[in-house]
Design an enzyme around this catalytic site. Structure first.
Site, short mmCIF file in Angstrom:
data_model
loop_
_atom_site.label_atom_id
_atom_site.label_comp_id
_atom_site.label_asym_id
_atom_site.label_seq_id
_atom_site.Cartn_x
_atom_site.Cartn_y
_atom_site.Cartn_z
N HIS A 197 -2.66 7.04 -7.17
CA HIS A 197 -2.26 6.49 -5.87
C HIS A 197 -0.98 7.14 -5.35
CE1 HIS A 197 -5.33 3.47 -6.85
NE2 HIS A 197 -5.54 3.61 -5.55
N CYS A 510 -14.75 6.56 1.54
CA CYS A 510 -13.32 6.48 1.88
C CYS A 510 -12.44 7.05 0.77
CB CYS A 510 -12.92 5.05 2.20
SG CYS A 510 -13.10 3.93 0.82
#
Ligand code: PEP
Ligand code: MG
Length: 589
Positions: A197, A510
């Site tokens: 992330h 996504c």
């Protein structure tokens, strides 16, 4: 710059593309030098809570270890740990430190370390070596407690001077979330994977990032300038003037090409043969909506709500969540906004939230598992989202679904919350579209069952690759096995798209492959007609969509499905992509 400093070339793993030239800034926490700061009055109880959480986590660790040793019949070890457990429950470690935090208004690391130093002096003055030995137990414990405190201590990257290339062992997602691209031109770390992330946030901000560089072997005193090539993972320390000139020119060329693509923002995301694609934005904060709109987004395909939690202490209440979601929806009139419920756990840990160790693993109590366990948090978020749905085209997305029962349980809670809000007089729609993230192989395999029970699917390839191939997305040691082109992953995407299309519900990709123009024709050919990418990547992906035809994409997908290795698939994607893009600009944004 010292003109006689020799340039040194290093090679790491390329996480985020782009070229940067800057001055080094070493962002490392030095052992034994712990922060000391004064707390404001309203922060004191939060600080005490942070300390007690650290002590509790430490106690749980020891208990676990003790029962493991007992099971293994290592009696001596278990009894040493019993002594540790007694020490950790001693008021000197618990209530006395808490009192001291309140009295001095200092941070817990400082108060705790000062107390330990005092004990050390006392123990050292005792002649009996057995007693002196006992101090080792205290030291051992204190390291563990400080370790937990250090995990929750927040050192921020906002203070870094402009033009810095940040060197760090590891960066957390919140570190990068707080970094200002005006100041930080690149990141270099030891740890980190391409779809960690931290890397995703850096990519969304357009900050080049290279990992797998041994930071400890570098001497900050002799590095004055650095070039980072985020395309290849190349680093040049103390570059010569020729190298600087070469990379400066390259960087200008890439920016020019990027600007040309940005200017095409008003064009529709459609293929050469007129096939319409929905190209939406992945965003972490309401501020990103403006960029997404500038590039002609179709809507928000993924609002990662957890970022609002990662950069603050404590959980936001219903009203502040509502305000945040409304900001996005109000800025996206008549366009769909997909709000994903909190995906916490794994590498996205809440600050000062008492979660145990197990939640810190990707296979632990992450995302929907966390929400179904922490019902109040889930319900509060659903209330805030449902209230927002009165103001726009809101959709709700559930992260990391791995079984049908989780979807059913979440649906039940959603019904209850909707009912509650109606009873309280809120004018909200009776139903709001509900979707599942498909990022676990078990969910992909039952895509048909999920598709019949929800309104849309969204494929999170970052996790789908991680969980399909059992390879940690944040671990630089297994970067080379993390293959987004593995035939298993391509087949799963095909399966999910086929089921969604069969049951007539929309399906989006996504994950980061959606933002990689090399994958665009393949995804379209596999039956994906909706993509969601960070705003920065919209121009590049729009260009990739507009450069292909649906017929060519379908043929490419067919060929790719017949290939048997990740490498062959990647080679074919690369050669197809290179036909459309000037060589120097190849996938550089
Ligand atoms: C994914 O896993 O691909 C995804 C989009 O979710 P995240 O990156 O937030 O885990
Ligand atoms: Mg995910």
């Amino acid at each position: 710059m010292k003109l006689n400093a020799k340039e040194v070339h290093l090679r790491g793993a390329a996480l985020c593309r782009g070229i940067a030239i800057g001055t080094p800034f070493f962002f490392t926490v030095i052992e034994d030098v712990l922060p000391e700061f004064t707390l404001s009055k309203h922060e004191i109880e939060q600080e005490v809570l942070r300390y007690t959480c650290a002590v509790n986590l430490c106690r749980k660790d020891i208990e676990k270890l003790q029962s493991k040793l007992e099971k293994e019949g290592i009696v001596e070890g278990a009894s040493i740990l019993e002594a540790h457990l007694q020490i950790i429950q001693d008021p000197l470690i618990t209530t006395e430190i808490e009192k001291e935090i309140r009295k001095t208004q200092k941070n817990s690391e400082h108060v705790f370390q000062t107390a330990i130093k005092k004990y050390e002096q006392k123990f050292n003055s005792i002649r009996d070596p057995i007693f002196r030995e006992r101090f080792k137990d205290i030291q051992d414990l204190s390291r563990r407690i400080l370790g937990y405190l250090r995990n929750s201590v927040r050192i921020i990257l906002t203070e870094v001077p402009p033009g810095s290339v940040v060197f760090a062992h590891e960066l957390t997602t919140s570190d990068v979330a707080e970094a200002r691209p005006e100041n930080i031109v690149a990141f270099i770390t030891e740890a980190g994977g391409e779809t960690s992330h931290a890397a995703i946030v850096a990519k969304a901000k357009g900050i080049p990032f290279v990992s797998n560089i041994k930071i400890d072997t570098l001497d900050p005193r002799v590095i004055e300038r650095v070039i980072v090539d985020g395309r290849t993972g190349g680093i040049i320390l103390n570059p010569s003037l020729e190298s600087q000139e070469y990379y400066q020119n390259l960087s200008t060329q890439l920016s020019t090409h990027f600007r040309v693509l940005q200017r095409a923002a008003s064009y529709a995301p459609e293929t050469i043969d007129g096939y319409q694609v929905i190209l939406s934005a992945n965003i972490d904060t309401p501020e990103e909506v403006d960029t997404a709109k500038k590039y002609g987004t179709s809507g928000v395909g993924l609002l990662r709500t957890e970022y609002a939690l990662l950069t603050r202490d404590g959980l936001p209440d219903e009203d502040s969540q509502f305000a945040l979601y409304r900001q996005v929806v109000d800025n996206m009139p008549n366009k769909a906004v997909v709000i994903r419920t909190f995906d916490v756990g794994g590498d996205k840990m809440l600050i000062n939230f008492p979660q145990d160790n197990e939640a810190q693993t990707f296979l632990g109590c992450r995302a929907i598992r966390f929400l179904l366990k922490e019902r109040d948090i889930f319900k509060t978020q659903l209330r805030a989202i449902l209230r927002t749905s009165a103001y726009g085209r809101v959709k709700i997305l559930l992260p990391m679904i791995s079984a049908l029962s989780e979807l059913e349980e979440a649906k039940q809670i959603l019904r209850e919350v909707t009912e509650e809000l109606h009873q309280e007089g809120y004018q909200i729609p009776h139903t709001v579209p509900l979707g599942c993230m498909i990022e676990v192989p078990s969910a992909a395999i039952i895509a048909d069952l999920l598709a019949q029970q929800c309104d849309f699917l969204s494929i999170g390839t970052n996790d789908l690759v991680q969980y399909s191939m059992a390879v940690d997305r944040g671990n630089q040691h297994v970067n080379s096995i993390y293959a987004q082109t593995d035939p298993s992953v391509i087949r799963l995407i095909k399966l999910i798209a086929t089921e969604a299309n069969h049951y007539g519900i929309p399906v989006t990709v996504c994950g980061e492959v959606a933002a990689d123009p090399r994958f665009t024709p393949l995804l379209l050919g596999l039956g994906i007609h909706e993509l969601s990418v960070s705003p920065r990547h919209i121009p590049v992906i729009k260009h990739a969509i507009r450069s292909t035809s649906i017929v060519a994409a379908s043929l490419l997908a067919e060929t790719i499905l017949s290939l048997s290795t990740a490498q062959e698939i990647m080679e074919l994607l690369v050669s197809e992509y290179q036909k459309n893009v000037p060589e120097d600009c190849f996938y550089n944004y």
